[in-house]
Design a protein around this motif. Structure first.
Motif, PDB file in Angstrom:
ATOM      1  N   ASP A 178       0.844  -1.196   0.000  1.00 38.00           N
ATOM      2  CA  ASP A 178       0.000   0.000   0.000  1.00 38.00           C
ATOM      3  C   ASP A 178       0.877   1.243   0.000  1.00 38.00           C
ATOM      4  OD1 ASP A 178      -2.318   1.469  -0.063  1.00 38.00           O
ATOM      5  OD2 ASP A 178      -2.628   1.423   2.110  1.00 38.00           O
ATOM      6  N   GLU A 179       1.661   1.372  -1.061  1.00 35.51           N
ATOM      7  CA  GLU A 179       2.572   2.493  -1.229  1.00 35.51           C
ATOM      8  C   GLU A 179       2.355   3.097  -2.615  1.00 35.51           C
ATOM      9  OE1 GLU A 179       6.473   0.978  -0.774  1.00 35.51           O
ATOM     10  OE2 GLU A 179       6.143   0.218   1.263  1.00 35.51           O
ATOM     11  N   TYR A 180       2.273   4.403  -2.677  1.00 32.01           N
ATOM     12  CA  TYR A 180       2.049   5.070  -3.958  1.00 32.01           C
ATOM     13  C   TYR A 180       3.124   4.663  -4.970  1.00 32.01           C
ATOM     14  CZ  TYR A 180       1.921   8.705  -7.503  1.00 32.01           C
ATOM     15  OH  TYR A 180       1.878   9.365  -8.704  1.00 32.01           O
ATOM     16  N   GLY A 181       2.673   4.280  -6.137  1.00 29.69           N
ATOM     17  CA  GLY A 181       3.586   3.918  -7.211  1.00 29.69           C
ATOM     18  C   GLY A 181       4.034   2.484  -7.220  1.00 29.69           C
ATOM     19  N   ALA A 182       3.723   1.722  -6.171  1.00 32.94           N
ATOM     20  CA  ALA A 182       4.124   0.318  -6.139  1.00 32.94           C
ATOM     21  C   ALA A 182       3.351  -0.472  -7.190  1.00 32.94           C
ATOM     22  CB  ALA A 182       3.869  -0.267  -4.746  1.00 32.94           C
ATOM     23  N   TRP A 183       4.003  -1.477  -7.744  1.00 34.56           N
ATOM     24  CA  TRP A 183       3.308  -2.331  -8.703  1.00 34.56           C
ATOM     25  C   TRP A 183       3.878  -3.737  -8.668  1.00 34.56           C
ATOM     26  CZ3 TRP A 183       5.662  -4.664 -12.960  1.00 34.56           C
ATOM     27  CH2 TRP A 183       6.928  -4.184 -13.316  1.00 34.56           C
ATOM     28  N   VAL A 184       3.043  -4.679  -9.054  1.00 34.92           N
ATOM     29  CA  VAL A 184       3.443  -6.071  -9.192  1.00 34.92           C
ATOM     30  C   VAL A 184       2.933  -6.583 -10.529  1.00 34.92           C
ATOM     31  CG1 VAL A 184       3.519  -6.545  -6.701  1.00 34.92           C
ATOM     32  CG2 VAL A 184       1.390  -6.901  -7.973  1.00 34.92           C
ATOM     33  N   SER A 185       3.566  -7.634 -11.013  1.00 35.24           N
ATOM     34  CA  SER A 185       3.185  -8.192 -12.313  1.00 35.24           C
ATOM     35  C   SER A 185       1.845  -8.908 -12.238  1.00 35.24           C
ATOM     36  CB  SER A 185       4.255  -9.165 -12.801  1.00 35.24           C
ATOM     37  OG  SER A 185       5.482  -8.501 -13.017  1.00 35.24           O
ATOM     38  N   LEU A 186       1.081  -8.804 -13.300  1.00 35.84           N
ATOM     39  CA  LEU A 186      -0.145  -9.560 -13.481  1.00 35.84           C
ATOM     40  C   LEU A 186       0.184 -10.743 -14.395  1.00 35.84           C
ATOM     41  CD1 LEU A 186      -3.258  -9.719 -13.016  1.00 35.84           C
ATOM     42  CD2 LEU A 186      -3.510  -8.386 -15.123  1.00 35.84           C
ATOM     43  N   ILE A 187      -0.022 -11.945 -13.906  1.00 39.63           N
ATOM     44  CA  ILE A 187       0.391 -13.154 -14.607  1.00 39.63           C
ATOM     45  C   ILE A 187      -0.835 -13.953 -15.025  1.00 39.63           C
ATOM     46  CG2 ILE A 187       1.798 -15.244 -14.500  1.00 39.63           C
ATOM     47  CD1 ILE A 187       3.420 -12.707 -14.127  1.00 39.63           C
ATOM     48  N   ASP A 188      -0.848 -14.392 -16.275  1.00 41.33           N
ATOM     49  CA  ASP A 188      -1.928 -15.238 -16.772  1.00 41.33           C
ATOM     50  C   ASP A 188      -1.322 -16.389 -17.570  1.00 41.33           C
ATOM     51  OD1 ASP A 188      -4.686 -15.923 -17.231  1.00 41.33           O
ATOM     52  OD2 ASP A 188      -4.463 -15.167 -19.274  1.00 41.33           O
ATOM     53  N   ARG A 189      -1.577 -17.603 -17.121  1.00 38.05           N
ATOM     54  CA  ARG A 189      -1.064 -18.807 -17.780  1.00 38.05           C
ATOM     55  C   ARG A 189       0.446 -18.720 -18.009  1.00 38.05           C
ATOM     56  NH1 ARG A 189      -5.118 -18.761 -22.732  1.00 38.05           N
ATOM     57  NH2 ARG A 189      -5.072 -16.560 -22.190  1.00 38.05           N
ATOM     58  N   GLY A 190       1.152 -18.257 -16.981  1.00 41.42           N
ATOM     59  CA  GLY A 190       2.600 -18.192 -17.030  1.00 41.42           C
ATOM     60  C   GLY A 190       3.176 -17.014 -17.789  1.00 41.42           C
ATOM     61  N   GLU A 191       2.330 -16.120 -18.275  1.00 39.95           N
ATOM     62  CA  GLU A 191       2.768 -14.975 -19.075  1.00 39.95           C
ATOM     63  C   GLU A 191       2.456 -13.678 -18.339  1.00 39.95           C
ATOM     64  OE1 GLU A 191       1.818 -12.941 -23.460  1.00 39.95           O
ATOM     65  OE2 GLU A 191       0.686 -14.697 -22.765  1.00 39.95           O
ATOM     66  N   THR A 192       3.409 -12.755 -18.335  1.00 36.30           N
ATOM     67  CA  THR A 192       3.159 -11.429 -17.770  1.00 36.30           C
ATOM     68  C   THR A 192       2.333 -10.626 -18.763  1.00 36.30           C
ATOM     69  OG1 THR A 192       5.223 -11.449 -16.502  1.00 36.30           O
ATOM     70  CG2 THR A 192       4.193  -9.304 -16.901  1.00 36.30           C
ATOM     71  N   VAL A 193       1.104 -10.294 -18.373  1.00 39.69           N
ATOM     72  CA  VAL A 193       0.193  -9.598 -19.284  1.00 39.69           C
ATOM     73  C   VAL A 193      -0.088  -8.170 -18.853  1.00 39.69           C
ATOM     74  CG1 VAL A 193      -0.914 -11.708 -20.092  1.00 39.69           C
ATOM     75  CG2 VAL A 193      -1.832 -10.536 -18.072  1.00 39.69           C
ATOM     76  N   GLY A 194       0.423  -7.772 -17.697  1.00 45.68           N
ATOM     77  CA  GLY A 194       0.159  -6.423 -17.236  1.00 45.68           C
ATOM     78  C   GLY A 194       0.765  -6.180 -15.877  1.00 45.68           C
ATOM     79  N   ALA A 195       0.327  -5.092 -15.266  1.00 43.71           N
ATOM     80  CA  ALA A 195       0.808  -4.706 -13.949  1.00 43.71           C
ATOM     81  C   ALA A 195      -0.354  -4.230 -13.100  1.00 43.71           C
ATOM     82  CB  ALA A 195       1.859  -3.603 -14.056  1.00 43.71           C
ATOM     83  N   VAL A 196      -0.268  -4.507 -11.817  1.00 40.08           N
ATOM     84  CA  VAL A 196      -1.233  -4.019 -10.838  1.00 40.08           C
ATOM     85  C   VAL A 196      -0.561  -2.844 -10.146  1.00 40.08           C
ATOM     86  CG1 VAL A 196      -2.754  -4.647  -8.935  1.00 40.08           C
ATOM     87  CG2 VAL A 196      -1.991  -6.398 -10.560  1.00 40.08           C
ATOM     88  N   LEU A 197      -1.094  -1.647 -10.296  1.00 38.42           N
ATOM     89  CA  LEU A 197      -0.430  -0.417  -9.876  1.00 38.42           C
ATOM     90  C   LEU A 197      -1.208   0.279  -8.764  1.00 38.42           C
ATOM     91  CD1 LEU A 197       1.699   1.868 -10.372  1.00 38.42           C
ATOM     92  CD2 LEU A 197       0.111   2.785 -12.092  1.00 38.42           C
ATOM     93  N   ARG A 198      -0.479   0.655  -7.715  1.00 38.51           N
ATOM     94  CA  ARG A 198      -1.074   1.435  -6.628  1.00 38.51           C
ATOM     95  C   ARG A 198      -0.997   2.909  -7.021  1.00 38.51           C
ATOM     96  NH1 ARG A 198      -4.126  -0.743  -2.997  1.00 38.51           N
ATOM     97  NH2 ARG A 198      -2.513  -2.163  -2.230  1.00 38.51           N
ATOM     98  N   SER A 199      -2.080   3.430  -7.541  1.00 39.19           N
ATOM     99  CA  SER A 199      -2.104   4.812  -8.006  1.00 39.19           C
ATOM    100  C   SER A 199      -2.477   5.799  -6.901  1.00 39.19           C
ATOM    101  CB  SER A 199      -3.090   4.952  -9.165  1.00 39.19           C
ATOM    102  OG  SER A 199      -4.385   4.521  -8.774  1.00 39.19           O
ATOM    103  N   ARG A 200      -3.033   5.273  -5.815  1.00 37.81           N
ATOM    104  CA  ARG A 200      -3.375   6.116  -4.673  1.00 37.81           C
ATOM    105  C   ARG A 200      -3.406   5.236  -3.430  1.00 37.81           C
ATOM    106  NH1 ARG A 200      -8.731  10.061  -4.047  1.00 37.81           N
ATOM    107  NH2 ARG A 200      -8.100  11.021  -2.077  1.00 37.81           N
TER     108      ARG A 200
END
Length: 231
Positions: A162-184
């Motif tokens: 829960d930190e501004y700007g933090a992000w982790v990878s979004l994984i689907d079937r072993g593939e990185t398809v996006g990012a989950v971003l803490r925008s606020r």
């Protein structure tokens, strides 16, 4: 696929296709379209960034599509357009782009100058068939796009600080398809994915550059207001 044409421009692949209305034909077209998606940066200088959002009127019979163009440095509005077109399909999970993209194209056609990059309210490749609204719009418009979604459609991710700007990878079937971003801090995150002609790192950086203290970047936030007729 009948009715599909591919144009390989200097910067980015663009496609034209017929617009089927039944689910099986739409899914078949998605499979064909994903072969033409560019997953890496094909960006020139980004001086303007656009936000795209879709609303509906008349109990869903009219699609209300909004695009707002901002100066990439100051985030001031330099152009905007609103298009109303008949809604061509009901909502079908996984096929949202066939319902929304025609309206977005109509709004883009009204701009004096298209933006250098589009932020689209919705998913890019973070989609079960890798063809969310942002990706589909990028393919048919020939513009670089990224998706900014409020909810996860597919995949899984590790806990997000829960930190501004933090992000982790979004994984689907072993593939990185996006990012989950803490925008606020203290609010639910947003889901960023490349659409067409942009890599994930650049998509994250562009989204972060448009954050102004709200959950959504200034781009899709402005488009949402216009599409929803809230100023």
């Amino acid at each position: 696929m009948s009715g599909l044409q591919v144009f390989d421009a200097d910067a980015l692949v663009r496609v034209e296709h017929d617009w089927p209305r039944d689910a099986p034909a739409c899914r078949a077209l998605q499979t064909e379209l994903t072969r033409h998606v560019v997953f890496e940066d094909r960006l020139g200088p980004v001086r303007t960034i656009g936000g795209v959002d879709i609303g509906f009127e008349d109990q869903g019979r009219i699609t209300r599509a909004a695009v707002v163009v901002l100066d990439a440095r100051t985030l001031t509005v330099v152009d905007q357009a609103l298009a109303r077109v008949p809604t061509r399909m009901p909502y079908i999970p996984g096929l949202l782009s066939f319902r929304e993209v025609p309206g977005a194209l109509a709004a883009l056609s009204q701009l004096a100058h298209p933006p250098d990059l589009l932020h689209v309210d919705g998913h890019g490749i973070a989609h079960p068939r890798r063809l969310g609204v942002a990706t589909h719009l990028g393919l048919v418009s020939g513009l670089p796009t990224l998706g900014v979604a409020k909810k996860r459609l597919t995949g899984h991710h590790e806990p997000l600080p829960d930190e501004y700007g933090a992000w982790v990878s979004l994984i689907d079937r072993g593939e990185t398809v996006g990012a989950v971003l803490r925008s606020r801090v203290g609010v639910k995150p947003i889901f960023i994915s490349g659409g067409h002609g942009i890599g994930l790192e650049t998509a994250i950086a562009s989204t972060r550059s448009a954050l102004t203290g709200y959950k959504l970047p200034a781009t899709t936030r402005a488009a949402d207001r216009l599409a929803s007729d809230r100023g």
